[in-house]
Design a protein around this motif. Sequence first.
Motif, PDB file in Angstrom:
ATOM      1  N   ASN A  28       0.819  -1.213   0.000  1.00 38.60           N
ATOM      2  CA  ASN A  28       0.000   0.000   0.000  1.00 38.60           C
ATOM      3  C   ASN A  28       0.849   1.257   0.000  1.00 38.60           C
ATOM      4  OD1 ASN A  28      -2.295  -1.434  -0.104  1.00 38.60           O
ATOM      5  ND2 ASN A  28      -2.872  -1.154   2.035  1.00 38.60           N
ATOM      6  N   SER A  29       1.942   1.250   0.778  1.00 36.16           N
ATOM      7  CA  SER A  29       2.725   2.481   0.834  1.00 36.16           C
ATOM      8  C   SER A  29       3.417   2.720  -0.505  1.00 36.16           C
ATOM      9  CB  SER A  29       3.733   2.441   1.977  1.00 36.16           C
ATOM     10  OG  SER A  29       4.735   1.504   1.710  1.00 36.16           O
ATOM     11  N   LEU A  30       3.860   1.661  -1.181  1.00 37.60           N
ATOM     12  CA  LEU A  30       4.483   1.868  -2.493  1.00 37.60           C
ATOM     13  C   LEU A  30       3.461   2.408  -3.495  1.00 37.60           C
ATOM     14  CD1 LEU A  30       6.852  -1.216  -2.865  1.00 37.60           C
ATOM     15  CD2 LEU A  30       7.467   1.157  -2.464  1.00 37.60           C
ATOM     16  N   VAL A  31       2.251   1.834  -3.474  1.00 32.64           N
ATOM     17  CA  VAL A  31       1.211   2.310  -4.389  1.00 32.64           C
ATOM     18  C   VAL A  31       0.878   3.767  -4.096  1.00 32.64           C
ATOM     19  CG1 VAL A  31      -1.205   2.050  -5.025  1.00 32.64           C
ATOM     20  CG2 VAL A  31       0.232   0.044  -4.850  1.00 32.64           C
ATOM     21  N   GLN A  32       0.772   4.092  -2.792  1.00 30.79           N
ATOM     22  CA  GLN A  32       0.423   5.468  -2.433  1.00 30.79           C
ATOM     23  C   GLN A  32       1.541   6.434  -2.780  1.00 30.79           C
ATOM     24  OE1 GLN A  32      -0.710   5.305   1.660  1.00 30.79           O
ATOM     25  NE2 GLN A  32      -2.549   4.134   1.172  1.00 30.79           N
ATOM     26  N   THR A  33       2.786   6.022  -2.554  1.00 28.05           N
ATOM     27  CA  THR A  33       3.905   6.916  -2.818  1.00 28.05           C
ATOM     28  C   THR A  33       3.996   7.253  -4.298  1.00 28.05           C
ATOM     29  OG1 THR A  33       5.106   5.905  -1.008  1.00 28.05           O
ATOM     30  CG2 THR A  33       6.380   7.231  -2.535  1.00 28.05           C
ATOM     31  N   PHE A  34       3.923   6.226  -5.144  1.00 30.69           N
ATOM     32  CA  PHE A  34       4.222   6.460  -6.554  1.00 30.69           C
ATOM     33  C   PHE A  34       2.990   6.752  -7.414  1.00 30.69           C
ATOM     34  CE2 PHE A  34       7.887   4.087  -5.015  1.00 30.69           C
ATOM     35  CZ  PHE A  34       8.884   4.979  -5.375  1.00 30.69           C
ATOM     36  N   PHE A  35       1.865   6.120  -7.121  1.00 32.22           N
ATOM     37  CA  PHE A  35       0.779   6.174  -8.101  1.00 32.22           C
ATOM     38  C   PHE A  35      -0.503   6.864  -7.639  1.00 32.22           C
ATOM     39  CE2 PHE A  35       3.115   2.143  -8.945  1.00 32.22           C
ATOM     40  CZ  PHE A  35       3.777   2.596 -10.066  1.00 32.22           C
ATOM     41  N   MET A  36      -0.830   6.726  -6.344  1.00 35.86           N
ATOM     42  CA  MET A  36      -2.168   7.114  -5.897  1.00 35.86           C
ATOM     43  C   MET A  36      -2.543   8.537  -6.296  1.00 35.86           C
ATOM     44  SD  MET A  36      -4.528   5.535  -4.038  1.00 35.86           S
ATOM     45  CE  MET A  36      -4.693   5.066  -2.346  1.00 35.86           C
ATOM     46  N   ALA A  37      -1.692   9.511  -5.915  1.00 35.28           N
ATOM     47  CA  ALA A  37      -2.029  10.915  -6.179  1.00 35.28           C
ATOM     48  C   ALA A  37      -2.149  11.174  -7.682  1.00 35.28           C
ATOM     49  CB  ALA A  37      -0.972  11.827  -5.572  1.00 35.28           C
ATOM     50  N   ASN A  38      -1.271  10.534  -8.466  1.00 41.20           N
ATOM     51  CA  ASN A  38      -1.286  10.752  -9.915  1.00 41.20           C
ATOM     52  C   ASN A  38      -2.551  10.214 -10.547  1.00 41.20           C
ATOM     53  OD1 ASN A  38       1.379  11.852 -10.086  1.00 41.20           O
ATOM     54  ND2 ASN A  38       2.093   9.812  -9.587  1.00 41.20           N
ATOM     55  N   VAL A  39      -2.901   8.982 -10.181  1.00 45.99           N
ATOM     56  CA  VAL A  39      -4.081   8.374 -10.782  1.00 45.99           C
ATOM     57  C   VAL A  39      -5.329   9.131 -10.336  1.00 45.99           C
ATOM     58  CG1 VAL A  39      -5.448   6.275 -10.924  1.00 45.99           C
ATOM     59  CG2 VAL A  39      -2.984   6.142 -10.995  1.00 45.99           C
ATOM     60  N   ASP A  40      -5.305   9.592  -9.070  1.00 46.24           N
ATOM     61  CA  ASP A  40      -6.421  10.373  -8.555  1.00 46.24           C
ATOM     62  C   ASP A  40      -6.600  11.634  -9.395  1.00 46.24           C
ATOM     63  OD1 ASP A  40      -8.459  10.892  -6.876  1.00 46.24           O
ATOM     64  OD2 ASP A  40      -7.238  11.879  -5.350  1.00 46.24           O
ATOM     65  N   GLU A  41      -5.482  12.221  -9.813  1.00 43.79           N
ATOM     66  CA  GLU A  41      -5.552  13.462 -10.557  1.00 43.79           C
ATOM     67  C   GLU A  41      -5.914  13.233 -12.023  1.00 43.79           C
ATOM     68  OE1 GLU A  41      -2.448  16.282  -9.160  1.00 43.79           O
ATOM     69  OE2 GLU A  41      -2.350  16.738 -11.293  1.00 43.79           O
ATOM     70  N   ILE A  96       1.628  10.313 -16.857  1.00 46.58           N
ATOM     71  CA  ILE A  96       0.433  10.377 -16.028  1.00 46.58           C
ATOM     72  C   ILE A  96       0.644   9.635 -14.709  1.00 46.58           C
ATOM     73  CG2 ILE A  96      -1.947   9.532 -15.869  1.00 46.58           C
ATOM     74  CD1 ILE A  96      -1.665  11.960 -17.563  1.00 46.58           C
ATOM     75  N   SER A  97       1.324   8.484 -14.758  1.00 45.68           N
ATOM     76  CA  SER A  97       1.406   7.611 -13.579  1.00 45.68           C
ATOM     77  C   SER A  97       2.448   8.052 -12.574  1.00 45.68           C
ATOM     78  CB  SER A  97       1.725   6.186 -14.003  1.00 45.68           C
ATOM     79  OG  SER A  97       0.852   5.765 -14.996  1.00 45.68           O
ATOM     80  N   LEU A  98       3.517   8.727 -13.019  1.00 42.62           N
ATOM     81  CA  LEU A  98       4.632   8.940 -12.093  1.00 42.62           C
ATOM     82  C   LEU A  98       4.991  10.400 -11.864  1.00 42.62           C
ATOM     83  CD1 LEU A  98       6.911   6.031 -13.272  1.00 42.62           C
ATOM     84  CD2 LEU A  98       6.030   6.311 -10.979  1.00 42.62           C
ATOM     85  N   ARG A  99       4.130  11.311 -12.346  1.00 46.88           N
ATOM     86  CA  ARG A  99       4.482  12.717 -12.304  1.00 46.88           C
ATOM     87  C   ARG A  99       4.824  13.225 -10.910  1.00 46.88           C
ATOM     88  NH1 ARG A  99       0.687  17.021 -14.463  1.00 46.88           N
ATOM     89  NH2 ARG A  99      -0.690  15.701 -13.257  1.00 46.88           N
ATOM     90  N   LYS A 100       3.998  12.810  -9.947  1.00 41.95           N
ATOM     91  CA  LYS A 100       4.143  13.355  -8.603  1.00 41.95           C
ATOM     92  C   LYS A 100       4.424  12.195  -7.656  1.00 41.95           C
ATOM     93  CE  LYS A 100       0.612  15.900  -6.711  1.00 41.95           C
ATOM     94  NZ  LYS A 100      -0.405  16.865  -7.073  1.00 41.95           N
ATOM     95  N   ILE A 101       5.431  12.342  -6.829  1.00 38.51           N
ATOM     96  CA  ILE A 101       5.744  11.266  -5.889  1.00 38.51           C
ATOM     97  C   ILE A 101       5.486  11.760  -4.472  1.00 38.51           C
ATOM     98  CG2 ILE A 101       7.626   9.887  -4.951  1.00 38.51           C
ATOM     99  CD1 ILE A 101       8.537   9.846  -7.985  1.00 38.51           C
ATOM    100  N   ASP A 102       4.663  11.021  -3.766  1.00 35.17           N
ATOM    101  CA  ASP A 102       4.222  11.442  -2.442  1.00 35.17           C
ATOM    102  C   ASP A 102       5.142  10.803  -1.402  1.00 35.17           C
ATOM    103  OD1 ASP A 102       2.867  12.130  -0.192  1.00 35.17           O
ATOM    104  OD2 ASP A 102       1.198  10.741  -0.513  1.00 35.17           O
ATOM    105  N   TRP A 103       6.248  11.514  -1.107  1.00 35.65           N
ATOM    106  CA  TRP A 103       7.278  10.901  -0.256  1.00 35.65           C
ATOM    107  C   TRP A 103       6.794  10.584   1.137  1.00 35.65           C
ATOM    108  CZ3 TRP A 103      11.384   8.795  -2.281  1.00 35.65           C
ATOM    109  CH2 TRP A 103      11.831   9.248  -3.523  1.00 35.65           C
ATOM    110  N   SER A 104       5.804  11.341   1.626  1.00 34.96           N
ATOM    111  CA  SER A 104       5.405  11.133   3.024  1.00 34.96           C
ATOM    112  C   SER A 104       4.735   9.771   3.223  1.00 34.96           C
ATOM    113  CB  SER A 104       4.473  12.244   3.493  1.00 34.96           C
ATOM    114  OG  SER A 104       3.273  12.199   2.779  1.00 34.96           O
ATOM    115  N   SER A 105       4.197   9.188   2.137  1.00 35.02           N
ATOM    116  CA  SER A 105       3.568   7.866   2.286  1.00 35.02           C
ATOM    117  C   SER A 105       4.598   6.776   2.497  1.00 35.02           C
ATOM    118  CB  SER A 105       2.749   7.525   1.051  1.00 35.02           C
ATOM    119  OG  SER A 105       1.674   8.397   0.923  1.00 35.02           O
ATOM    120  N   LEU A 106       5.853   7.111   2.206  1.00 39.28           N
ATOM    121  CA  LEU A 106       6.898   6.098   2.323  1.00 39.28           C
ATOM    122  C   LEU A 106       7.181   5.740   3.783  1.00 39.28           C
ATOM    123  CD1 LEU A 106       8.153   4.770  -0.052  1.00 39.28           C
ATOM    124  CD2 LEU A 106      10.148   6.213   0.175  1.00 39.28           C
TER     125      LEU A 106
END
Lengths: 283, 277
Positions: free
Chosen positions: A78-91, A115-125
Amino acid sequence: MEGMQYLRVFLTFARNSLIRDMTFRANFILESIASLCWMLGNLGFYALIFTHTPYIGRDSGWGQYEFFVFLSTTMFVNSLVQTFFMANVDEFSELIRTGGLDFALLKPIDTQFVISLRKIDWSSLVNFFAGAGLLVISLHKLSVRPDNPLHVSPTMVALYFIYMLCGVAILYSLMIGLSATSIWLGRNQTLYDFWFYITNFSRYPMEIYSGTWGRPLRWVFTFAVPVLVVVNVPARILAQPLRPNSSLSFSLAAFAIVATVASLLGSRWIFNRALLSYRSASS
Amino acid sequence: MSARIATWWTILRICLEERLVYRGDFALGTLMRFLPIVTQIFLWYAIFEARGSSALAGYSYEEFVAYYLLTMVSRAFSSMPGLASGITRQIRDGEIKKYLIQPVDMLGFLFLSRFAHKIAYYSVAIGPFALVFFLCRGYFHNLPAEAATHSPATAAAFAASLVMSFVLGFYLEASLGLIGFWWLEVSSLLFVYMLFNFFLSGHMFPLDMLPQPWRAIFDAIPLKYLAYYPAAVFLGKVKHADLAIDLCVQFAWVVFFIGLSRFMFQRGLKRYSGFGG
């Protein structure tokens, strides 16, 4: 050579995201603490369950620390999915709705990649590291127990990481596939919720889905929408290597590879098909 | 007085109509919200199977499932999505000026619009709820004589605790939102509240499972009235004198948070400087 260029673009994305996160440092720390607290609450809930029962499921072998290995695997994935993809796919669906997707299409680079990797959410790591801590503690507890101690071999660890990445790939494919459909549907908030509820099924050992209602559910979430193999296969490799029905585990592990490849290819196909129907909104 | 009632009625009607626009999305969303319960049912079945199916914290397996279904009902009353964050946003953007220049009380208006929202919600959600409870009716067959299915007194107490959980949920969240007068950004505070609400209200598990001293701590805070308490009352877990006392305590919390939010609103207005808008 093209691979190198994609790697460099990815590293630029990662650096930019980190710079942005570090600009609002207090917010970054708060977010890290928040996701850590969420995780601790969950851990407390499962610890409470194991004060009332020795196992989850009769003869399933999921005792407290076996389950904590499972739980830390869930946290990794879950943390890997959230870090790399979640915010991007949401957007992504927002980009479709507002016409912002035009800018991604214009770039001389693979659209799905941007589209998939534009933004990386480091705090989810942070949950990745918390999961690592939990995993080490649980494996230690399992390997020093007096009866039937667990021996962790390097092969097991290697397989564990490979299957964990397969799990990430499966979840990512489901997400991007679902959100690509918003090109056709316009708005898909319920669909996105639906994704959230489906992954809910991946959170527990697949043994709990038994009986008249459980068996079809297990079948659907293994073969039709393969969310059950996401955590179950890697967690089983580490926590339960010596289960008697290992032939089943072997075929399940083989299936997980097939499912990963199929999900990745399938979602890529859906993504490209959906792009063909994209009509830019006013921008 | 009649003018005031006419105002309330108009507010109620407008909000109802506004809410019923998205009824299809509503009904589907409500049904979806039961999906996590499916995994819970399987999880607890596996746990009871491993324990040799004796009662856990005084709950049989059927009562466990019934408990989860009933907390969905209590949360349908007590949860106030977007209330606190909406109030803070209105304070920050200066939108609350409209309550100050019109002869309408802000908290009263928000309460009525929530009330209308809930009515609209129930009128649509009753379909999915009835369907799920009908499918799960087997879990309600072997309840004790004190349960609401047998005893009208318990049923009345259940209804009273549900109504109060709505009022409590509203004024508790409103008080949180009104902190926005002092802090401009309360989203991290709201996250902490959501976290506490999720784990301490009994939404995840019956609070009877907790060992002491946790049990006593969880009992002392008002969050248990938002999910655990109505469900426990329904199942006949709260008996005789305790029932009356707890209902009074719940009522006291309701009064406390009404008073607190009124007080905060008065004090907040003195600080308010009306930016934006």
